[in-house]
Write a protein that holds these residues in place. Sequence first.
Motif, PDB file in Angstrom:
ATOM      1  N   PHE A 106      -8.082   3.462  -2.249  1.00  0.00           N
ATOM      2  CA  PHE A 106      -8.595   2.121  -1.929  1.00  0.00           C
ATOM      3  C   PHE A 106      -9.161   2.126  -0.519  1.00  0.00           C
ATOM      4  O   PHE A 106      -8.548   2.683   0.400  1.00  0.00           O
ATOM      5  CB  PHE A 106      -7.476   1.073  -1.972  1.00  0.00           C
ATOM      6  N   ALA A 111     -12.382   0.658  -5.087  1.00  0.00           N
ATOM      7  CA  ALA A 111     -11.429   1.647  -5.579  1.00  0.00           C
ATOM      8  C   ALA A 111     -12.216   2.885  -5.959  1.00  0.00           C
ATOM      9  O   ALA A 111     -13.311   2.789  -6.523  1.00  0.00           O
ATOM     10  CB  ALA A 111     -10.662   1.113  -6.781  1.00  0.00           C
ATOM     11  N   ARG A 123      -7.083   1.668 -16.131  1.00  0.00           N
ATOM     12  CA  ARG A 123      -7.082   0.364 -15.470  1.00  0.00           C
ATOM     13  C   ARG A 123      -6.898  -0.742 -16.502  1.00  0.00           C
ATOM     14  O   ARG A 123      -7.524  -0.714 -17.571  1.00  0.00           O
ATOM     15  CB  ARG A 123      -8.402   0.125 -14.728  1.00  0.00           C
ATOM     16  N   ARG A 181     -12.897  -3.386  -6.380  1.00  0.00           N
ATOM     17  CA  ARG A 181     -11.496  -3.683  -6.670  1.00  0.00           C
ATOM     18  C   ARG A 181     -11.322  -5.196  -6.765  1.00  0.00           C
ATOM     19  O   ARG A 181     -11.765  -5.925  -5.893  1.00  0.00           O
ATOM     20  CB  ARG A 181     -10.626  -3.113  -5.547  1.00  0.00           C
ATOM     21  N   ASP A 185      -6.053  -6.381 -10.749  1.00  0.00           N
ATOM     22  CA  ASP A 185      -6.214  -5.054 -11.340  1.00  0.00           C
ATOM     23  C   ASP A 185      -4.875  -4.320 -11.350  1.00  0.00           C
ATOM     24  O   ASP A 185      -4.115  -4.378 -10.378  1.00  0.00           O
ATOM     25  CB  ASP A 185      -7.217  -4.217 -10.534  1.00  0.00           C
TER      26      ASP A 185
END
Length: 266
Positions: A106, A111, A123, A181, A185
Amino acid sequence: MNKNAWTSFAKTHVGNIRKINEDNFLDAPQAGLWCVADGMGGHEKGDTASALIVDYLNALVNMHSFPLRPEQIEERMSLVNHKLVSMAEQLPGASVIGSTVAVLLFDDKLAHCLWAGDSRIYRLRQGRFTQLTRDHSQVEEMVQAGLLTSEQAAIHPAANVITRAIGANDEVHLDLLSFERLPGDRFLLCTDGLNKVMGDAELGGMLLQPTLPELAEDLMQSALQRHARDNITLVMVDVTEGLSDLEQTGQYKDTLPLDDTLPLRR
């Protein structure tokens, strides 16, 4: 970095068959960095290879502050690759000391997934479960060529043959996937000891559970009950930045827009 921007939890187990755990992981939320590594079974010192990957990444964490860059991960893996190749040259015959790697990184907004081999990153976003990495394996190449279905690949005799790994060749190349991101998530990094005994539908359904420690334990026990033959390692990461207290505890799910994932760099 907001210290409450994300939470993570990691777990590993030797599995039901093997005597040595050749998996390793890194759980470094302070640096926005996580990884799993699976030492190559059937070769010399697989546990040494995966441990070296984690050691080199952890050294990067200790040397630099958040945020780290994908290029720094690639540089560290190149150093590990060189060391593993040199170590293998000291062994008799055509020995290989290698390991897969899957890294989640990150920065301030994005990401990044970097990987070599068949360890995976998934994810969960807005109820949609997605495999973000693409296996570097012989059967995956056959699937991409239309020669096998995913179901056939899972039981194919060459299912364990990987085509890329740290330490396998003089030069190493990591695939990279980068995307925005978003709050809410949830990521799962795992070695193939998990995904070879649990399908995507089951994994995605289980990831809807609210808390990471209980979820990790449930995933591990489910894999062990299926008599997982390989080592099992998983790392869970929740993005909590921008979420209310209710959302962070899983009591309320907001509707979030889906992102446009940037293309793979292969």
